[in-house]
Write an enzyme that holds these catalytic residues in place. Sequence first.
Site, PDB file in Angstrom:
ATOM      1  N   ASP A  50     -32.599  -9.100 -22.709  1.00  0.00           N
ATOM      2  CA  ASP A  50     -32.609  -8.657 -21.313  1.00  0.00           C
ATOM      3  C   ASP A  50     -32.533  -7.139 -21.232  1.00  0.00           C
ATOM      4  OD1 ASP A  50     -32.117  -9.261 -18.285  1.00  0.00           O
ATOM      5  OD2 ASP A  50     -30.546  -7.840 -18.852  1.00  0.00           O
ATOM      6  N   TYR A  55     -31.710   0.914 -17.481  1.00  0.00           N
ATOM      7  CA  TYR A  55     -30.968   1.040 -18.727  1.00  0.00           C
ATOM      8  C   TYR A  55     -31.534   2.190 -19.565  1.00  0.00           C
ATOM      9  CZ  TYR A  55     -29.356  -3.677 -17.532  1.00  0.00           C
ATOM     10  OH  TYR A  55     -28.833  -4.777 -16.894  1.00  0.00           O
ATOM     11  N   LYS A  79     -36.305  -6.067 -14.958  1.00  0.00           N
ATOM     12  CA  LYS A  79     -35.839  -6.078 -13.575  1.00  0.00           C
ATOM     13  C   LYS A  79     -36.656  -5.136 -12.706  1.00  0.00           C
ATOM     14  CE  LYS A  79     -31.205  -7.099 -15.296  1.00  0.00           C
ATOM     15  NZ  LYS A  79     -31.452  -6.796 -16.734  1.00  0.00           N
TER      16      LYS A  79
END
Length: 309
Positions: A50, A55, A79
Amino acid sequence: MQVELGRTGLSVTRLGLGLAPIGGLYADVSEDQARQTVDRAWDRGVRLFDTAPFYGYGRSETRSGAALRDRSAHVLSTKVGRVLEREDQGDVDPDVWAGVDPSVRPVFDFSAAGVRRSFEDSLRRLGRDRVDVVHLHDPDDHLDQAVAEAYPELVRLREEGLVTAIGAGANRADVLAYLVERVDLDVVLMAGRYTLLDRSGTGLLDLAADRGVAVIAAGVFNSGILADPRPGATFDYATADDDLVKRALRLKQIAEEHGVPLRAAAVQFPLRHPAVASVLVGLRSPTEVDDAADMIETTIPDELWAAIA
């Protein structure tokens, strides 16, 4: 061991690798260490990965994409909800991300155009032409737009064959419950709300089970206190108060009385709820990967769960 991820047709391992740390969460991570971390997770059988644009401001996606590019038979999620803008004066929070490009900053955007742009940018960083799961990321303050614009755009991406499953990821159970009640999600990613110290997400798990929505549980250590309970440990990214430290130390004592490390109980606890398909642990080194893999494989006697309950 792999299990079905709800009704998505995807299969995931019970342990997933959270890729925020290799993007530089709280401390910089070298390219070599990032690659070794993903490689070690693969060697230990992990098949759920993920990441997100947020990030490391793109670094996590670039690094994980390179590490997984020539591998098949795994599930990769990313995402949408933030786009990465390039500015001369980047707004970088040094307390959160280390080693990131200071000229890049994330901006919330749950518009249809923003979702499309975010997704296409992610594909370029990942080096892919499609992604298994895409989550609406932290839509807490943008719920109306997430429902009216972002979600329908994800449906269009799925209809175009670019996405297999649609999800949402957040730290708040009420945010995820709001979405589960209003749109047809395949999966939710809930961080820190169903742990040995915090059961506030139980209602969301029950709702998800009732609606046939798979759950991935993250934040199982509540940002640190359940990995190493002590004065000064963190709970939800802030210093834990004395009561939380005492509770965590008591849980550690109970676990050790049954011959089990507290970390093993923390990793395995969410899997006891039928809605939870996998737990996601953020790791930054091969050593941490080995520990997490060992913890999820540890046998835990029923007596320990009864004592904790």
